[in-house]
Design a protein around this motif. Structure first.
Motif, PDB file in Angstrom:
ATOM      1  N   ALA A  21      60.324 -32.953  86.679  1.00  0.00           N
ATOM      2  CA  ALA A  21      59.660 -34.109  86.083  1.00  0.00           C
ATOM      3  C   ALA A  21      59.771 -35.326  86.985  1.00  0.00           C
ATOM      4  N   SER A  22      60.950 -35.517  87.576  1.00  0.00           N
ATOM      5  CA  SER A  22      61.154 -36.662  88.465  1.00  0.00           C
ATOM      6  C   SER A  22      60.250 -36.584  89.693  1.00  0.00           C
ATOM      7  N   LEU A  23      60.145 -35.423  90.284  1.00  0.00           N
ATOM      8  CA  LEU A  23      59.281 -35.247  91.451  1.00  0.00           C
ATOM      9  C   LEU A  23      57.810 -35.439  91.100  1.00  0.00           C
ATOM     10  N   TYR A  24      57.423 -34.998  89.914  1.00  0.00           N
ATOM     11  CA  TYR A  24      56.022 -35.061  89.497  1.00  0.00           C
ATOM     12  C   TYR A  24      55.549 -36.502  89.302  1.00  0.00           C
ATOM     13  N   PHE A  29      51.340 -31.730  92.050  1.00  0.00           N
ATOM     14  CA  PHE A  29      51.758 -30.390  91.646  1.00  0.00           C
ATOM     15  C   PHE A  29      51.769 -29.428  92.832  1.00  0.00           C
ATOM     16  N   LYS A  30      50.717 -29.447  93.627  1.00  0.00           N
ATOM     17  CA  LYS A  30      50.595 -28.476  94.722  1.00  0.00           C
ATOM     18  C   LYS A  30      51.611 -28.723  95.827  1.00  0.00           C
ATOM     19  N   LYS A  55      57.661 -21.930  90.528  1.00  0.00           N
ATOM     20  CA  LYS A  55      57.632 -23.352  90.172  1.00  0.00           C
ATOM     21  C   LYS A  55      56.738 -23.583  88.960  1.00  0.00           C
ATOM     22  N   GLU A  56      55.715 -22.724  88.812  1.00  0.00           N
ATOM     23  CA  GLU A  56      54.822 -22.861  87.660  1.00  0.00           C
ATOM     24  C   GLU A  56      55.578 -22.648  86.351  1.00  0.00           C
ATOM     25  N   ASP A 113      46.980 -23.013  86.563  1.00  0.00           N
ATOM     26  CA  ASP A 113      47.950 -22.472  87.515  1.00  0.00           C
ATOM     27  C   ASP A 113      49.274 -22.152  86.840  1.00  0.00           C
ATOM     28  N   MET A 114      49.716 -23.008  85.930  1.00  0.00           N
ATOM     29  CA  MET A 114      50.978 -22.760  85.242  1.00  0.00           C
ATOM     30  C   MET A 114      50.920 -21.476  84.427  1.00  0.00           C
TER      31      MET A 114
END
Length: 210
Positions: A21-24, A29-30, A55-56, A113-114
């Motif tokens: 969540a922090s990275l997003y 996403f990619k 990761k998905e 993708d998820m």
């Protein structure tokens, strides 16, 4: 699954989801990798594979958590009020979604993708939360708009939830997108998440007021 208590397993899953969540918030996403996510946890990157295979699957768990938090808000709205007008309910429901920017972004940008790259058991777990969100909205409608029939509620859900999948792109634009719209003479007016959802809800529910 690693040995250890259920509490430890859940705590590590939450740490992985929090890192994602922090990275997003600042990365796409990619561009986010398992390595990136592992770098923000307190244990080795390879340990992530004990909990999530892709990761998905991590993103899908994040989306599931977002839905669960939204459901809690919906239940609070239902439990805290005996009656609400269309405008009042629309504002509260829109406000609950205003806090769920991550959920709206994932739904509109990355859902395919998820779901394709997650194991069936993880996808089922997410779908159960999604189904709970449908029921939570239905319960609010049954309480605050008793004139709505079963078919009315069904039609509302089939309009409202697809609508939510398009909210993020209409309310969040990069500078490049804004420049392109200006060059193309697109008649663009910015609306916030709360504004666009509230307007939609009032139009959908006004006729069902007591």
């Amino acid at each position: 699954m690693p040995k250890g208590s259920e509490e430890l397993t859940n705590a590590r899953k939450e740490e992985i989801i929090n890192a994602c969540a922090s990275l997003y918030e600042t990365m796409s996403f990619k561009d986010i990798t398992i390595r990136d996510i592992g770098g923000k946890t307190s244990f080795s990157r390879t340990s992530i594979y004990n909990y999530f295979q892709t990761k998905e699957e991590i993103f899908l768990a994040l989306l599931k958590r977002e839905h669960e938090e939204w459901i809690a808000d919906l239940r609070h709205i239902a439990d805290s009020h005996e009656a609400l007008s269309a405008e009042e309910f629309a504002d509260m429901l829109a406000g609950s979604l205003e806090k769920r920017g991550c959920m709206l972004k994932l739904m509109s940008m990355n859902i395919y993708d998820m779901e394709v790259n997650s194991r069936l058991e993880n996808l089922i777990s997410f779908k159960l939360s999604y189904a709970d969100s449908l029921r939570a909205v239905s319960c609010c409608l049954e309480k605050f708009f008793p004139g709505m029939t079963v078919m009315d509620i069904q039609e509302f859900l089939y309009a409202f939830f697809p609508f939510l999948f398009g909210v993020y792109p209409y309310t969040s634009h990069t500078e490049k997108q804004k420049e392109a719209m200006e060059a193309a003479h697109v008649n663009y007016v910015h609306y916030s998440v709360r504004e666009i959802i509230r307007s939609f809800l009032v139009r959908m529910l006004k006729s069902f007021e007591k």
